[in-house]
Write a protein that holds these residues in place. Structure first.
Motif, PDB file in Angstrom:
ATOM      1  N   HIS A  84       0.782  -1.236   0.000  1.00 45.40           N
ATOM      2  CA  HIS A  84       0.000   0.000   0.000  1.00 45.40           C
ATOM      3  C   HIS A  84       0.812   1.284   0.000  1.00 45.40           C
ATOM      4  N   TYR A  85       2.119   1.180   0.111  1.00 46.21           N
ATOM      5  CA  TYR A  85       2.878   2.427   0.011  1.00 46.21           C
ATOM      6  C   TYR A  85       3.868   2.329  -1.137  1.00 46.21           C
ATOM      7  N   LYS A  86       4.175   3.468  -1.699  1.00 47.51           N
ATOM      8  CA  LYS A  86       4.984   3.520  -2.898  1.00 47.51           C
ATOM      9  C   LYS A  86       6.443   3.761  -2.572  1.00 47.51           C
ATOM     10  N   MET A  87       6.696   4.431  -1.463  1.00 51.76           N
ATOM     11  CA  MET A  87       8.056   4.887  -1.229  1.00 51.76           C
ATOM     12  C   MET A  87       8.328   5.016   0.269  1.00 51.76           C
ATOM     13  N   ILE A  88       9.591   4.829   0.624  1.00 55.50           N
ATOM     14  CA  ILE A  88      10.003   5.059   2.012  1.00 55.50           C
ATOM     15  C   ILE A  88      10.954   6.246   2.013  1.00 55.50           C
ATOM     16  N   ALA A  89      10.672   7.247   2.844  1.00 57.13           N
ATOM     17  CA  ALA A  89      11.627   8.343   3.013  1.00 57.13           C
ATOM     18  C   ALA A  89      12.358   8.066   4.316  1.00 57.13           C
ATOM     19  N   MET A  90      13.645   7.732   4.220  1.00 59.16           N
ATOM     20  CA  MET A  90      14.428   7.449   5.420  1.00 59.16           C
ATOM     21  C   MET A  90      14.976   8.760   5.959  1.00 59.16           C
ATOM     22  N   ILE A  91      14.653   9.067   7.202  1.00 56.85           N
ATOM     23  CA  ILE A  91      15.147  10.303   7.796  1.00 56.85           C
ATOM     24  C   ILE A  91      16.408   9.979   8.586  1.00 56.85           C
ATOM     25  N   ILE A  92      17.507  10.587   8.195  1.00 59.07           N
ATOM     26  CA  ILE A  92      18.785  10.324   8.853  1.00 59.07           C
ATOM     27  C   ILE A  92      19.127  11.532   9.714  1.00 59.07           C
ATOM     28  N   ASP A  93      19.485  11.236  10.971  1.00 54.54           N
ATOM     29  CA  ASP A  93      19.813  12.297  11.911  1.00 54.54           C
ATOM     30  C   ASP A  93      21.309  12.600  11.800  1.00 54.54           C
ATOM     31  N   LEU A  94      21.637  13.783  11.363  1.00 56.44           N
ATOM     32  CA  LEU A  94      23.055  14.115  11.193  1.00 56.44           C
ATOM     33  C   LEU A  94      23.800  14.072  12.529  1.00 56.44           C
ATOM     34  N   ASP A  95      23.066  14.315  13.614  1.00 56.85           N
ATOM     35  CA  ASP A  95      23.686  14.241  14.935  1.00 56.85           C
ATOM     36  C   ASP A  95      23.988  12.798  15.351  1.00 56.85           C
ATOM     37  N   ARG A  96      23.338  11.831  14.716  1.00 59.57           N
ATOM     38  CA  ARG A  96      23.628  10.427  15.028  1.00 59.57           C
ATOM     39  C   ARG A  96      23.727   9.692  13.714  1.00 59.57           C
ATOM     40  N   PHE A  97      24.645  10.160  12.925  1.00 62.05           N
ATOM     41  CA  PHE A  97      24.735   9.784  11.533  1.00 62.05           C
ATOM     42  C   PHE A  97      24.917   8.280  11.339  1.00 62.05           C
ATOM     43  N   GLU A  98      25.913   7.724  12.053  1.00 63.91           N
ATOM     44  CA  GLU A  98      26.263   6.330  11.786  1.00 63.91           C
ATOM     45  C   GLU A  98      25.126   5.388  12.116  1.00 63.91           C
ATOM     46  N   ALA A  99      24.624   5.503  13.351  1.00 59.99           N
ATOM     47  CA  ALA A  99      23.589   4.566  13.775  1.00 59.99           C
ATOM     48  C   ALA A  99      22.343   4.707  12.911  1.00 59.99           C
ATOM     49  N   SER A 100      21.988   5.941  12.544  1.00 58.20           N
ATOM     50  CA  SER A 100      20.761   6.060  11.766  1.00 58.20           C
ATOM     51  C   SER A 100      20.958   5.619  10.315  1.00 58.20           C
ATOM     52  N   THR A 202      21.595 -14.264  18.616  1.00 53.28           N
ATOM     53  CA  THR A 202      22.972 -14.020  18.166  1.00 53.28           C
ATOM     54  C   THR A 202      23.015 -13.639  16.695  1.00 53.28           C
ATOM     55  N   GLU A 203      22.210 -14.325  15.908  1.00 49.62           N
ATOM     56  CA  GLU A 203      22.196 -13.993  14.486  1.00 49.62           C
ATOM     57  C   GLU A 203      21.668 -12.583  14.262  1.00 49.62           C
ATOM     58  N   VAL A 204      20.617 -12.232  15.016  1.00 56.65           N
ATOM     59  CA  VAL A 204      20.060 -10.886  14.915  1.00 56.65           C
ATOM     60  C   VAL A 204      21.143  -9.860  15.205  1.00 56.65           C
ATOM     61  N   ILE A 205      21.849 -10.098  16.309  1.00 52.37           N
ATOM     62  CA  ILE A 205      22.881  -9.147  16.706  1.00 52.37           C
ATOM     63  C   ILE A 205      23.972  -9.035  15.647  1.00 52.37           C
ATOM     64  N   ASN A 206      24.344 -10.175  15.102  1.00 50.70           N
ATOM     65  CA  ASN A 206      25.389 -10.128  14.078  1.00 50.70           C
ATOM     66  C   ASN A 206      24.961  -9.334  12.859  1.00 50.70           C
ATOM     67  N   SER A 207      23.697  -9.470  12.507  1.00 53.29           N
ATOM     68  CA  SER A 207      23.261  -8.736  11.331  1.00 53.29           C
ATOM     69  C   SER A 207      23.236  -7.226  11.610  1.00 53.29           C
ATOM     70  N   ILE A 208      22.799  -6.852  12.819  1.00 57.68           N
ATOM     71  CA  ILE A 208      22.805  -5.419  13.151  1.00 57.68           C
ATOM     72  C   ILE A 208      24.238  -4.890  13.171  1.00 57.68           C
ATOM     73  N   LYS A 209      25.120  -5.699  13.779  1.00 62.39           N
ATOM     74  CA  LYS A 209      26.527  -5.302  13.850  1.00 62.39           C
ATOM     75  C   LYS A 209      27.097  -5.047  12.466  1.00 62.39           C
ATOM     76  N   SER A 210      26.752  -5.917  11.542  1.00 63.89           N
ATOM     77  CA  SER A 210      27.352  -5.753  10.216  1.00 63.89           C
ATOM     78  C   SER A 210      26.821  -4.491   9.538  1.00 63.89           C
ATOM     79  N   HIS A 211      25.545  -4.171   9.791  1.00 67.10           N
ATOM     80  CA  HIS A 211      25.021  -2.918   9.240  1.00 67.10           C
ATOM     81  C   HIS A 211      25.703  -1.703   9.861  1.00 67.10           C
ATOM     82  N   GLN A 212      25.920  -1.790  11.161  1.00 59.18           N
ATOM     83  CA  GLN A 212      26.591  -0.675  11.838  1.00 59.18           C
ATOM     84  C   GLN A 212      27.990  -0.470  11.265  1.00 59.18           C
TER      85      GLN A 212
END
Ligand code: GTP
Ligand code: MG
Lengths: 652, 79
Positions: A84-100, A202-212
């Motif tokens: 039902h949605y066409k697009m995602i606008a990801m809002i990135i916080d420049l103050d927390r650039f890496e994590a976001s 553990t797998e969840v954490i590893n995947s988040i870690k790799s994104h970070q």
């Protein structure tokens, strides 16, 4: 209609952007976890464009695996409404650039959807066009940098419209998300349709870690932070979070707020009260005596006018709260109070909903969604309505301002402001006490962990705060013009009819006639009926009627008293409600009706009793059963009645 | 006994080594971007063993309860 979802880290400015694009007024505040539900609205620019687009504001998330109900809303929307949605606008916080940015990578991995990237909080233009181009190249997604508080919506609007037309091959329509089993409870709507692939924590954490790690690598290659803002925050925090000074400042700030509501509003209130009574006096001589005149003067003006004079207080409260929220202090206050909260068996996070409770219990109860542990959340919800909300304000101010003598201690502590502060304290203290009792009995358990992020301090905008205050003032006036007006008219009818027997009124003074009318009216008779219940609290039937009506909404106490006392009062000398209350004499004893004992008994009743039907409805919705509002209503009723009786017997 | 974040004094910078306890403790830290190898400094500690405020990297600020800090194994810089 094409939908665009706003997704991003908590506190990244999603709601600010949503408001900017749509002209809505969603709550915006400088701490994480403000938004707890989704809202959709059309772009302002739809009126001049053929293509109609609406945007959806969502709660902030740190990743797609929720740890509380509010975060669950976002993941649920992303997965379940995928078609039902066409697009995602990801809002990135420049103050927390890496994590976001790492959140963006996670979303990109799971969903093959059109994504645009909005870098927000670029107030000083440190993130340049060149940076944006390099990031675009790295991500393969369109990037725009903005400052939602400085810029207008044009660029952003164009950007969204432009990319809305992009074509995307192989769009995902029914995605699956990899989660560990514990996270399921926060996404009840996704359970039936099997949207999950279960994996271990553990797998969840590893995947988040790799994104970070990937996000860091991307950023290091294109951009270098400035640490100017950080230094300021560090310096302020060294005082605000100081072991000793921190607590003093905390008490100081809150005392100041309640003092200000009380003291600053005085002159404003005298002014608006003067206007209301001048209006009555202006109209009265031009109208023929009779029911219509009485309806207008005693019903409408005395009833609605009695409430309207409190607009300044409401506005001051919201003005100051808004300044506090924008500054970034609220999350610090949560840190300072965490120890106390933990002693009462609550999570430090509970401070945030309690804090909103000073405005109104309804958003506060919803805000409790950000508390991960179910029992702690339930316990927070069950005790929030004892926090003094803005609807109690008119009642407190009326009674304290009229009956607590004004004395100044030490040059700056004012007895009325202290009484006012005391009532706020009492409500808060008892909500914690009751929470503790609940935690030891029906919602038994250990207090869970508490971790909160501390956003950078921002300079609060006076203009924004003023707009918030104005908006609340308008809402309050609207309420006064609708429900309170309607009920004032109803109260007038109920307290005028059936009217006294004509034979009994001969040779009576107008004063006697009006009091006979009132006592013989439907309202008067009902009041007399409940008098035995009221007597231990020291109240007469007029106050009792006021209390009963206030179960609809607390402000109605003031308007009811306004009407009832205006009707019973024919001498035109005392024109304000305050004067009328003060001059009310008990015919049996010849002494004033409102003694200290009676006033405090009324106040205590208002501190505790749950006189708000909307609260009951929202508790039912949030907790999913009528059992909870029922318990809530009962225990608060017992406290209110018991407290009032106790205080009256003690002070009598 | 390994050194945990809870044992570190105010103002000292340390390096995060690993997380103790079940996976879900780790989860929160990792989501906020606090990875092993990162540096953190204790900014302040509250009265009566209340939460402590930390600065992560050059940029981010958090506060957490002491019990939570006990799950973060750290080492002094240069060890
Ligand atoms: N300096 C600066 N502050 C901003 C900007 N945009 C938003 N803010 C502030 O950031 C804070 C958070 O804004 P919100 O819009 O409430 O953030 P949100 O993403 O909706 O937050 P949650 O609902 O908690 O997820 C507020 O104090 C805003 O005033 C910006 O461009 N620059
Ligand atoms: Mg928001």
């Amino acid at each position: 209609m094409e939908n665009v979802l706003l997704v991003g880290f908590p506190n990244s400015g999603k709601s600010t952007i949503f408001n900017m694009l749509t002209g809505q007024l969603r709550k915006v505040s400088n701490y994480s976890g403000v938004t707890v539900d989704s809202a959709s609205s059309e772009l302002i620019s739809n009126s001049i464009n053929e293509k109609k687009i609406s945007v959806v504001d969502l709660p902030g998330v740190t990743n797609l695996i929720p740890t509380s109900l509010d975060e669950g809303v976002t993941t649920t929307t992303l997965i379940k409404d995928c078609a039902h949605y066409k697009m995602i606008a990801m809002i990135i916080d420049l103050d927390r650039f890496e994590a976001s940015l790492s959140l963006l990578l996670a979303v990109k991995e799971i969903l093959n959807k059109k994504i645009v990237v909005i870098i927000n909080k670029n107030d000083h233009l440190l993130f340049t066009k060149a940076h944006a181009q390099r990031l675009e190249a790295r991500l393969g997604l369109p990037v725009l940098s903005i400052s939602a508080i400085n810029d207008d919506e044009k660029d952003l609007d164009n950007f969204i419209r432009k990319h809305q037309n992009d074509v995307l091959a192989g769009e995902t329509l029914s995605p699956k998300i990899k989660i560990h089993p514990d996270a399921k409870q926060f996404m009840p709507e996704l359970l039936p349709d099997n949207h999950f692939d279960e994996i271990s924590a553990t797998e969840v954490i590893n995947s988040i870690k790799s994104h970070q790690a990937e996000a860091r690598q991307i950023i290091n290659s294109i951009y270098k932070h400035s640490t100017k803002k950080t230094k300021l925050t560090e310096n302020i925090d060294s005082i605000i979070l100081h072991k000793f000074w921190g607590s003093i400042i905390f008490v100081g700030i809150f005392y100041f707020i309640f003092h200000a509501i009380y003291a600053w509003a005085g002159p404003l209130m005298d002014f608006s009260e003067g206007m209301v009574s001048a209006l009555g006096q202006f109209l009265a001589p031009h109208m023929a005596d009779g029911f219509f005149k009485s309806l207008l003067i005693d019903g409408v003006i005395a009833g609605v006018g009695g409430v309207v004079v409190f607009v300044p207080q409401i506005m001051i409260l919201f003005f100051l709260l808004s300044l506090l929220e924008q500054s970034g202090y609220i999350s610090r206050a949560a840190v300072l109070t965490d120890k106390v909260m933990s002693m009462f068996g609550l999570n430090g996070k509970a401070f945030l909903p309690y804090m909103s409770g000073f405005a109104c219990a309804i958003p506060a109860i919803m805000a409790a969604r950000s508390i991960p542990n179910h029992k702690e959340r339930a316990c927070t919800i069950m005790t929030i309505p004892m926090i003094t909300c803005s609807a109690r304000l008119p009642v407190y101010v009326l009674l304290i301002g009229t009956f607590v003598p004004k004395i100044t201690y030490l040059g700056f502590l004012n007895s009325q402001a202290l009484a006012f502060f005391f009532l706020y304290f009492l409500g808060s203290f008892f909500s914690l006490m009751v929470a503790k009792i609940f935690r030891l009995t029906i919602f038994k358990g250990e207090t869970s962990n508490f971790m909160i992020d501390l956003p950078h301090y921002e300079k609060p905008s006076l203009r924004f705060a003023f707009r918030q205050a104005l908006r609340k003032g308008k809402l309050f006036l609207k309420k006064a013009g609708t429900i309170i007006l309607g009920l004032s008219i109803l109260i007038w009818f109920l307290s005028t009819f059936p009217g006294p027997d004509k034979k009994l009124t001969v040779n009576k003074t107008p004063e006697q006639i009006s009091s006979m009318t009132l006592e013989g009216s439907v309202l008067g008779q009902t009041g007399k009926l409940i008098e035995p219940v009221l007597r231990p609290m020291g109240m007469n039937w007029k106050m009792g009627v006021g209390l009963m009506v206030a179960f609809g909404a607390r402000e109605l106490f003031v308007s009811t008293m306004g009407t009832v006392y205006a009707l019973g009062n024919v001498d035109e000398e005392s024109t304000t409600l305050r004067e009328r209350l003060r001059s009310e004499i008990d015919p049996a004893t010849g002494l004033p009706v409102f003694t200290t004992a009676v006033v405090w008994s009324l106040l205590i009743f208002f501190v505790f009793a749950l006189q708000c039907t909307s609260t009951l409805a929202i508790v039912r919705r949030e907790m999913g059963s009528w059992k909870y509002p029922f318990y809530m209503f009962s225990y608060m009723g017992v406290l209110g009645y018991g407290g009032a009786v106790l205080v009256h017997q003690f002070l009598k | 006994m390994s050194l945990t974040l809870a044992d570190v004094d105010v103002g000292i910078e340390v390096e995060v080594v690993s997380y103790d306890g079940e996976g879900l403790y780790e989860f929160k830290f990792i989501s906020l971007g606090i990875l092993p190898g990162d540096h953190v400094v204790i900014q302040s500690k509250s009265l009566f063993g209340g939460p402590m405020a930390i600065k992560h990297g050059e940029w981010n600020f958090f506060a957490l309860r002491k019990d939570y800090a006990k799950k973060i194994i750290v080492k002094k810089l240069g060890e």
